[in-house]
Scaffold this motif. Structure first.
Motif, PDB file in Angstrom:
ATOM      1  N   LEU A  28       0.821  -1.203  -0.113  1.00  0.00           N
ATOM      2  CA  LEU A  28       0.038  -0.155  -0.002  1.00  0.00           C
ATOM      3  C   LEU A  28       0.863   1.218  -0.027  1.00  0.00           C
ATOM      4  CD1 LEU A  28      -3.123   0.419   0.090  1.00  0.00           C
ATOM      5  CD2 LEU A  28      -2.931   0.708   2.479  1.00  0.00           C
ATOM      6  N   ASP A  29       0.677   2.109  -1.001  1.00  0.00           N
ATOM      7  CA  ASP A  29       1.752   3.195  -1.266  1.00  0.00           C
ATOM      8  C   ASP A  29       0.759   4.407  -1.152  1.00  0.00           C
ATOM      9  OD1 ASP A  29       3.706   4.068  -4.506  1.00  0.00           O
ATOM     10  OD2 ASP A  29       3.528   4.783  -2.274  1.00  0.00           O
ATOM     11  N   LEU A  30       1.378   5.387  -0.365  1.00  0.00           N
ATOM     12  CA  LEU A  30       1.034   6.821  -0.071  1.00  0.00           C
ATOM     13  C   LEU A  30       1.616   7.601  -1.497  1.00  0.00           C
ATOM     14  CD1 LEU A  30      -0.805   8.845   1.393  1.00  0.00           C
ATOM     15  CD2 LEU A  30       1.267   9.458   2.757  1.00  0.00           C
ATOM     16  N   HIS A  31       0.990   7.612  -2.585  1.00  0.00           N
ATOM     17  CA  HIS A  31       1.593   7.880  -3.948  1.00  0.00           C
ATOM     18  C   HIS A  31       1.723   9.536  -4.077  1.00  0.00           C
ATOM     19  CE1 HIS A  31       3.210   5.923  -7.503  1.00  0.00           C
ATOM     20  NE2 HIS A  31       2.587   6.972  -8.259  1.00  0.00           N
ATOM     21  N   ALA A  32       0.753  10.207  -3.218  1.00  0.00           N
ATOM     22  CA  ALA A  32       0.639  11.765  -3.309  1.00  0.00           C
ATOM     23  C   ALA A  32       0.567  12.345  -2.018  1.00  0.00           C
ATOM     24  CB  ALA A  32      -0.637  12.131  -4.606  1.00  0.00           C
ATOM     25  N   LEU A  33       1.555  13.085  -1.737  1.00  0.00           N
ATOM     26  CA  LEU A  33       1.302  13.684  -0.362  1.00  0.00           C
ATOM     27  C   LEU A  33       0.817  15.170  -0.512  1.00  0.00           C
ATOM     28  CD1 LEU A  33       3.361  11.171  -0.482  1.00  0.00           C
ATOM     29  CD2 LEU A  33       4.606  12.401   1.633  1.00  0.00           C
ATOM     30  N   PRO A  34       0.365  15.819   0.818  1.00  0.00           N
ATOM     31  CA  PRO A  34      -0.047  17.127   0.735  1.00  0.00           C
ATOM     32  C   PRO A  34       1.013  18.204   0.237  1.00  0.00           C
ATOM     33  CG  PRO A  34      -0.546  15.891   2.839  1.00  0.00           C
ATOM     34  CD  PRO A  34       0.308  15.057   2.295  1.00  0.00           C
ATOM     35  N   GLY A  35       0.474  19.226  -0.515  1.00  0.00           N
ATOM     36  CA  GLY A  35       1.371  19.990  -1.281  1.00  0.00           C
ATOM     37  C   GLY A  35       2.060  19.475  -2.473  1.00  0.00           C
ATOM     38  N   GLN A  37       4.934  16.093  -3.486  1.00  0.00           N
ATOM     39  CA  GLN A  37       6.214  15.863  -3.267  1.00  0.00           C
ATOM     40  C   GLN A  37       7.066  16.020  -4.329  1.00  0.00           C
ATOM     41  OE1 GLN A  37       3.804  13.732  -3.335  1.00  0.00           O
ATOM     42  NE2 GLN A  37       4.788  11.785  -3.936  1.00  0.00           N
ATOM     43  N   ASN A  38       6.553  16.341  -5.681  1.00  0.00           N
ATOM     44  CA  ASN A  38       7.368  16.318  -6.729  1.00  0.00           C
ATOM     45  C   ASN A  38       6.683  17.379  -7.917  1.00  0.00           C
ATOM     46  OD1 ASN A  38       5.049  14.794  -8.006  1.00  0.00           O
ATOM     47  ND2 ASN A  38       6.189  12.917  -7.441  1.00  0.00           N
ATOM     48  N   GLY A  39       5.620  17.859  -7.522  1.00  0.00           N
ATOM     49  CA  GLY A  39       4.686  18.736  -8.580  1.00  0.00           C
ATOM     50  C   GLY A  39       4.409  18.317  -9.798  1.00  0.00           C
ATOM     51  N   GLU A  40       4.137  16.906  -9.820  1.00  0.00           N
ATOM     52  CA  GLU A  40       3.643  16.246 -11.020  1.00  0.00           C
ATOM     53  C   GLU A  40       2.345  15.755 -10.693  1.00  0.00           C
ATOM     54  OE1 GLU A  40       6.275  13.549 -13.095  1.00  0.00           O
ATOM     55  OE2 GLU A  40       8.069  14.383 -12.184  1.00  0.00           O
ATOM     56  N   VAL A  41       1.727  15.228 -11.785  1.00  0.00           N
ATOM     57  CA  VAL A  41       0.047  14.738 -11.728  1.00  0.00           C
ATOM     58  C   VAL A  41       0.161  13.800 -10.965  1.00  0.00           C
ATOM     59  CG1 VAL A  41       0.415  13.290 -13.861  1.00  0.00           C
ATOM     60  CG2 VAL A  41      -1.790  14.408 -13.359  1.00  0.00           C
ATOM     61  N   CYS A  51       5.571  21.471  -2.815  1.00  0.00           N
ATOM     62  CA  CYS A  51       5.259  22.366  -1.628  1.00  0.00           C
ATOM     63  C   CYS A  51       5.024  21.259  -0.620  1.00  0.00           C
ATOM     64  CB  CYS A  51       4.217  23.332  -1.849  1.00  0.00           C
ATOM     65  SG  CYS A  51       4.419  24.468  -3.001  1.00  0.00           S
ATOM     66  N   PHE A  52       5.652  20.108  -0.530  1.00  0.00           N
ATOM     67  CA  PHE A  52       5.368  19.226   0.622  1.00  0.00           C
ATOM     68  C   PHE A  52       6.266  19.700   1.798  1.00  0.00           C
ATOM     69  CE2 PHE A  52       7.108  15.115   2.668  1.00  0.00           C
ATOM     70  CZ  PHE A  52       5.813  14.952   3.303  1.00  0.00           C
ATOM     71  N   GLU A  87       8.736   8.918  -5.294  1.00  0.00           N
ATOM     72  CA  GLU A  87       9.624  10.093  -6.288  1.00  0.00           C
ATOM     73  C   GLU A  87       9.383  11.449  -5.778  1.00  0.00           C
ATOM     74  OE1 GLU A  87       8.137   9.531 -10.284  1.00  0.00           O
ATOM     75  OE2 GLU A  87       9.096   7.484 -10.324  1.00  0.00           O
ATOM     76  N   PRO A  88       9.824  11.887  -4.578  1.00  0.00           N
ATOM     77  CA  PRO A  88      10.133  13.247  -4.176  1.00  0.00           C
ATOM     78  C   PRO A  88      11.332  13.849  -5.148  1.00  0.00           C
ATOM     79  CG  PRO A  88      11.177  11.725  -2.487  1.00  0.00           C
ATOM     80  CD  PRO A  88      10.300  10.867  -3.566  1.00  0.00           C
ATOM     81  N   HIS A  89      11.074  15.025  -5.638  1.00  0.00           N
ATOM     82  CA  HIS A  89      12.093  15.710  -6.525  1.00  0.00           C
ATOM     83  C   HIS A  89      11.733  17.042  -6.687  1.00  0.00           C
ATOM     84  CE1 HIS A  89      10.227  15.448 -10.426  1.00  0.00           C
ATOM     85  NE2 HIS A  89       9.742  14.170 -10.022  1.00  0.00           N
ATOM     86  N   SER A  90      12.795  17.750  -7.380  1.00  0.00           N
ATOM     87  CA  SER A  90      12.676  19.111  -7.951  1.00  0.00           C
ATOM     88  C   SER A  90      12.428  20.097  -6.836  1.00  0.00           C
ATOM     89  CB  SER A  90      11.247  18.922  -8.797  1.00  0.00           C
ATOM     90  OG  SER A  90      11.458  18.319  -9.902  1.00  0.00           O
TER      91      SER A  90
END
Length: 307
Positions: A28-35, A37-41, A51-52, A87-90
């Protein structure tokens, strides 16, 4: 409108029900975080700068991890593990972003362990080019339980031959090998694909590259996961289509149970472990043998060893 958890929880129940029916373990993966974590869709919000990295967003993400872990605790029979980010980046300040991630991982693992036993993997993420930022054994088992590092390896639009692909991937593979050895929980390549060539490779070239990369990753980590299972038009992004259209994976047919065999092989050879024992060493050797047999790979170096 946003759905309340009560409205979508039944779909999670269905996933675990299917997993139990078919002998599958769920990550089970938390794929999108508040703000984001990478600015991607796939990170929740499409924007130029992620803005995480604020205390408020971190707190909300940890709340989400805690809720996920509490839910997973009632499905341990069919649970592989819990992943806390993708995938946190940018970030403009890489050093500050690393320090923030380090704190988030520490707190997220602690939140998960309030509900999950130590032997259940908590999965964190880092890119191969930033492995150097992490000290040896950052999350030791006695304190944090089983912590596995996920990484994704892609080279988009950068090669036109198998030999060039090998050259591009080789540096990532060597970083992976060193990092896997430095961390007690080791590493896994959670995403790789056949897409990325400057031109479409032939079926024979794709097959040669797939055999080579799966073997190399398995030798340097817990294994790999092909991204992804299906795609409506592009075979290089689809395990199903690659197997069907140009018999991508040796020994794998587009129907019957052979797809499942090869999918299991591509998912790697990970065994949850606190320390090596003769039984674990033997089991890993057996799994690697079956992995290579499923892919019809002969042990040895690639035709041309990358520089």
């Amino acid at each position: 409108d946003l759905l309340e958890p009560e409205q979508y929880l039944s779909f999670f129940d269905r996933v675990f029900e299917y997993a139990g029916k078919h002998g599958i373990k769920v990550l089970l993966d938390l794929h999108a975080l508040p703000g984001s974590q990478n600015g991607e869709v796939h990170g929740g919000i499409t924007q130029s700068t992620p803005c995480f990295d604020t205390d408020w967003n971190k707190t909300k993400a940890i709340e989400a991890v805690s809720s996920m872990a509490k839910y997973c605790a009632s499905h341990l029979d069919h649970l592989y593990g819990l992943q806390v980010i993708n995938e946190p980046h940018s970030y403009k300040d890489a050093h500050a972003a690393h320090a923030f991630l380090d704190g988030y991982y520490d707190a997220a693992i602690e939140a998960a362990r309030a509900y999950l036993p130590k032997e259940v993997p908590v999965v964190v993420f880092e890119w191969t080019y930033d492995f150097w930022r992490w000290p040896d054994n950052r999350f030791p088992y006695p304190t944090y339980g089983e912590v596995i590092w996920d990484t994704h390896i892609y080279h988009m639009g950068g090669f036109k031959t198998v030999e060039k692909a090998q050259d591009l991937y080789w540096h990532d593979l060597e970083r992976l090998k060193a990092f896997h050895a430095r961390q007690s929980g080791g590493a896994v390549v959670g995403e790789w694909a056949l897409a990325g060539s400057g031109k479409r490779l032939s079926p024979e070239e794709n097959q040669a590259f797939a055999r080579w990369i799966v073997w190399c990753i398995a030798e340097r980590s817990h294994g790999s996961i092909f991204w992804n299972w299906d795609h409506p038009t592009i075979a290089e992004w689809s395990f199903q289509r690659a197997a069907r259209e140009f018999r991508q994976f040796a020994g794998c047919k587009a129907n019957s149970g052979s797809e499942a065999l090869c999918t299991c092989a591509l998912w790697g050879t990970h065994i949850v472990q606190a320390q090596d024992t003769p039984m674990l060493v033997q089991r890993r050797q057996e799994l690697r043998y079956h992995l290579l047999a499923a892919l019809n790979v002969t042990r040895g170096s690639p035709t041309q060893t990358p520089a």
